[in-house]
Design an enzyme around this catalytic site. Structure first.
Site, PDB file in Angstrom:
ATOM      1  NE  ARG A  31      -2.454  -5.632   9.544  1.00  0.00           N
ATOM      2  CZ  ARG A  31      -1.394  -4.946   9.149  1.00  0.00           C
ATOM      3  NH1 ARG A  31      -1.149  -3.751   9.675  1.00  0.00           N
ATOM      4  NH2 ARG A  31      -0.569  -5.441   8.247  1.00  0.00           N
ATOM      5  N   GLY A  41       0.829  -1.206   0.000  1.00  0.00           N
ATOM      6  CA  GLY A  41       0.000   0.000   0.000  1.00  0.00           C
ATOM      7  C   GLY A  41       0.862   1.254   0.000  1.00  0.00           C
ATOM      8  CG  ASP A  73       1.941  -0.508  10.286  1.00  0.00           C
ATOM      9  OD1 ASP A  73       0.776  -0.430   9.847  1.00  0.00           O
ATOM     10  OD2 ASP A  73       2.909   0.042   9.737  1.00  0.00           O
ATOM     11  CB  SER A 101      -3.171   8.341   6.061  1.00  0.00           C
ATOM     12  OG  SER A 101      -2.369   7.711   5.088  1.00  0.00           O
TER      13      SER A 101
HETATM   14  C1  S3P Z   1       3.154   3.790   6.199  1.00  0.00           C
HETATM   15  C2  S3P Z   1       2.070   4.398   6.763  1.00  0.00           C
HETATM   16  C3  S3P Z   1       1.009   3.692   7.480  1.00  0.00           C
HETATM   17  C4  S3P Z   1       1.433   2.258   7.813  1.00  0.00           C
HETATM   18  C5  S3P Z   1       2.113   1.567   6.677  1.00  0.00           C
HETATM   19  C6  S3P Z   1       3.367   2.330   6.283  1.00  0.00           C
HETATM   20  C7  S3P Z   1       4.154   4.607   5.491  1.00  0.00           C
HETATM   21  O1  S3P Z   1      -0.130   3.617   6.637  1.00  0.00           O
HETATM   22  O2  S3P Z   1       0.320   1.502   8.221  1.00  0.00           O
HETATM   23  O3  S3P Z   1       2.501   0.256   7.041  1.00  0.00           O
HETATM   24  O4  S3P Z   1       5.253   4.090   5.213  1.00  0.00           O
HETATM   25  O5  S3P Z   1       3.870   5.781   5.230  1.00  0.00           O
HETATM   26  P1  S3P Z   1      -1.254   4.797   6.623  1.00  0.00           P
HETATM   27  O6  S3P Z   1      -0.632   6.000   6.108  1.00  0.00           O
HETATM   28  O7  S3P Z   1      -2.320   4.283   5.709  1.00  0.00           O
HETATM   29  O8  S3P Z   1      -1.700   4.879   8.034  1.00  0.00           O
END
Ligand code: S3P
Length: 743
Positions: free
Chosen positions: A652, A400, A621, A473
């Site tokens: 989750r 993601g 996480d 986020s």
């Molecule tokens: C991350 C941000 C978080 C986290 C993901 C890594 C990042 O997601 O859960 O594992 O590297 O910016 P969100 O921005 O959707 O919270």
């Protein structure tokens, strides 16, 4: 012959060469038809086929062979097809199904049209992707198709019963059957089969024509042999294929000639960078060939397998370990290194599938990246405007972070791009980045519900905006800041609660001016990045499994080295300490703009708590394993404000609750969290991780205090964030074994 047959009474095979002969014997061996009748214009081969038991009956003519046959297979060189079909026509039954095995499909369809005109005839062209440089009936091998693919190119009007029967026949020969259009087949095969054969024929011929040909062949070692094996293939068959698939083959020859010309020019100009870029991209592609072919994460072989964890209860956890590099920082090191001027050296890079997918995507956009080699990566930056259009979609596996950050970066490029991912990523919401990017001026198409794949149009001019994020986020914030590097004016992003700030820190490390005022981070477009050195700390999200493991297992004492202690990531330590965990933070230091420390953790009597809302984004996480801690704690733990957990690699909250229920632990799931009454016994049982790496590892930790064996299924994705988890877990006392099964 068999008493019982599957599918066909009588099958006629016209042409008993390698493919026709092998198919005939596979049908006989698998008892897939009552009678296999063969015909070959070479009488001696026909007689041999009968004698060898490749066929049941030898026919005197093509018409005699096809009479009474339900299935007729044309297995002759493709240029002979029309002539053979004319003879087939005179004996073909009205109920018969006609297929072939040729390497080009448009030519077969054309020949059928020529010969049969408007007369209705059931035709399903076919092409087994199997072969050998050997030819003739003596090379017939019933196992030839086993484990290989067969492509069928049925017309839209195909009778589904016919298609089903032909599919079962090939499956009965051990093949996997795919269907596609005639045109697509011919394009794909021109590139993957026809061009390599042409090059092999041509290379051997060139060398044979050199003055020193004997010398050359005498000293030609393994590489030459491997590369040119297919030049010993049947010349008649191949001459037919090239003439029949003319247009598609010409297109790939032109493409290849152009690329070869570029390599020639690079050598002539002593342009090592181009050679390195092309060779390292090709090496990575070849190393991960099978993954690419199956459309999976490109980078290791694990996710092609079904991996199950089998766990016995443990006693104490002890040792002195370093978990792999931080995933978030590893992604960003490649992205910013690629866009910088100069060479960026990265140490401690996470060689997990997610960050490797990012690395590969930049190679696909023309960036030369050496490594990874034991965590070392050298990125030859191309400058802020130096990315090149990838040749195909960028496949981002399970990640993601990669998809959301890429979205911002690619929205501002000159070229179009397409982003795809695995089944889990394809379900995750991308509207949260696509919507604000559209406000900046980007053109992005998503699939239904704002999901991947994403199609991003190049050449859009972006304008800075002020965006108030509705969810906390870091991915959304980082996406917009990356787009902001290219936007006119300043891009401001305000977060409702602090989220990880690696992008801001690293941009500053690359010399880019990033401002922060309260909850708002901003960048102004038009600047440049200067290459730097990056030391990636160990990932606190991976360390979290061991923080909980050593807290819940009695008499434990474990040290974790070089753990990233960025204040926007330490929620797990805050929460565990509130629960009474015994975690000492030692030797705090700063490495390349990120705080780092060693952590010593010893067993503790954990207590249930109401988790402070402020800590939720800082531990986002780590909740799967925190739920295990809560199950072991005395008293009740309440989590609220964590609805984001429902759109991670899995839901989750639900998947953890389901898994815990399998182990006899009751929980109360709420819309945005969970309530766990502690000190519940964890029994043995079978848990489905739903392909979510962190769920799989959380239940591995739970096994330490379980009363029976725990089996966790669908664990291959642990490799996305934590390669070597199993070995490291074993080394500290977790009784974990794995079972692997090829998919
Ligand atoms: C991350 C941000 C978080 C986290 C993901 C890594 C990042 O997601 O859960 O594992 O590297 O910016 P969100 O921005 O959707 O919270």
């Amino acid at each position: 012959m068999a008493e019982k047959t599957a599918g066909f009474e009588r099958v006629a095979i016209i042409g008993l060469g390698l493919i026709g002969g092998s198919l005939a014997s596979a049908i006989r061996q698998g008892r897939l038809a009552r009678t296999v009748v063969g015909y070959d214009q070479k009488q001696a081969d026909l007689a041999l086929g009968l004698e060898m038991g490749v066929i049941d009956e030898a026919a005197e003519s093509i018409a005699a062979a096809v009479r009474g046959a339900e299935l007729v297979v044309i297995a002759v060189p493709v240029r002979a097809t029309a002539k053979v079909l004319r003879e087939v026509r005179s004996g073909l039954e009205p109920y018969a199904l006609l297929t072939d095995v040729g390497s080009t499909k448009a030519s077969f369809v054309d020949a059928v049209k020529d010969v049969f005109g408007e007369t209705p005839v059931s035709v399903i062209p076919g092409h087994p992707i199997a072969g050998s440089e050997k030819s003739g009936v003596t090379a017939a091998n019933p196992e030839l198709f086993s484990g290989h693919k067969v492509i069928l190119t049925p017309p839209e009007t195909v009778d589904p019963v016919h298609l089903g029967k032909l599919r079962s026949l090939w499956q009965g020969c051990g093949a996997t059957v795919l269907t596609m259009s005639v045109a697509h087949h011919d394009e794909v095969l021109a590139a993957t089969s026809h061009l390599p054969h042409l090059i092999a024929f041509s290379l051997v011929d060139t060398l044979a024509g050199e003055d020193e040909n004997l010398e050359i062949f005498r000293y030609a070692a393994g590489g030459f042999r491997d590369f040119t094996r297919i030049a010993a293939s049947d010349p008649v068959m191949w001459h037919d294929i090239f003439l029949s698939n003319q247009q598609a083959v010409l297109r790939v020859i032109d493409h290849f000639t152009e690329d070869l010309g570029q390599l020639r020019a690079a050598i002539a100009d002593q342009d090592g960078a181009t050679l390195l870029r092309v060779f390292s991209r090709a090496k990575a592609a070849r190393d991960h060939f099978s993954k690419m072919l199956s459309g999976q994460a490109y980078v290791t072989t694990t996710s092609q397998k079904q991996i199950t964890f089998r766990l016995q209860s443990g006693d104490r956890v002890s040792g002195d370990i370093r978990v792999p590099g931080d995933k978030s920082i590893s992604h960003r090191s490649i992205m910013l290194g690629a866009l910088a001027d100069g060479v960026t050296e990265v140490a401690g890079f996470l060689e997990g599938e997610d960050s490797l997918a990012t690395l590969q995507a930049f190679r696909d956009m023309g960036v030369t990246i050496e490594g990874p080699d034991n965590g070392h990566v050298r990125i030859h930056g191309v400058g802020i405007d130096g990315l090149q259009a990838p040749r195909g979609p960028l496949y981002l596996g399970n990640s993601g972070t990669a998809m959301r950050l890429f979205c911002g970066l690619l929205a501002a490029q000159k070229f179009d791009s397409r982003l795809t991912g695995d089944a889990s990523l394809s379900k995750r919401p991308m509207g949260r980045v696509a919507d604000p990017l559209r406000t900046m001026g980007a053109t992005i198409e998503t699939a239904n519900g704002g999901r991947p794949p994403l199609v991003i149009e190049g050449g859009c001019t972006l304008k800075g905006i002020h965006y108030d994020m509705p969810v906390a986020s870091a991915q959304v914030k980082s996406c917009l800041l990356l787009a902001g590097l290219y936007a006119e004016g300043t891009t401001f992003v305000t977060e409702p609660a602090p989220t990880r700030d690696h992008t801001e820190r690293m941009l500053a490390g690359f010399g880019y001016d990033v401002r922060r005022e309260g909850a708002t981070a901003s960048v102004t477009g038009g600047g440049r990045l200067t290459a730097t050195a990056i030391d990636v700390p160990a990932d606190i999200s991976s360390a979290a499994f061991f923080l909980v493991a050593a807290s819940i297992a009695p008499d434990s004492d474990l040290t974790l080295r070089h753990v990233g202690m960025n204040p926007t990531r330490v929620g797990v330590i805050n929460i565990l300490r509130l629960m009474g965990a015994n975690i000492e933070v030692l030797d705090e230091r700063e490495v390349g703009g990120e705080p780092v420390a060693d952590l010593r953790v010893r067993s503790a009597n954990l207590k249930g708590i109401r988790i402070p809302m402020d800590d939720v984004p800082l531990a986002i996480d780590e909740f799967p394993v925190l739920f295990i801690a809560a199950t072991c704690a005395e008293g009740t733990t309440v989590l609220q404000g964590a609805e984001e957990l429902r759109v991670k690699e899995s839901d989750r909250i639900q998947v953890m609750a389901d898994g815990l229920a399998q182990l006899g632990v009751k929980t109360e799931v709420t819309e945005d969290g969970i309530i766990i009454v502690g000190r519940q016994a964890i029994s043995g049982g079978k848990v489905d991780s739903q392909g979510d790496h962190r769920i799989a590892m959380a239940f591995a930790v739970a096994s330490l205090v379980a009363t029976g064996e725990i089996e966790v299924t669908d664990c291959a994705n642990v490799a996305t964030s934590f390669p070597g988890f199993v070995e490291l877990a074993q080394s500290v006392g977790i009784q974990i074994a794995t079972e692997e099964e090829e998919q």
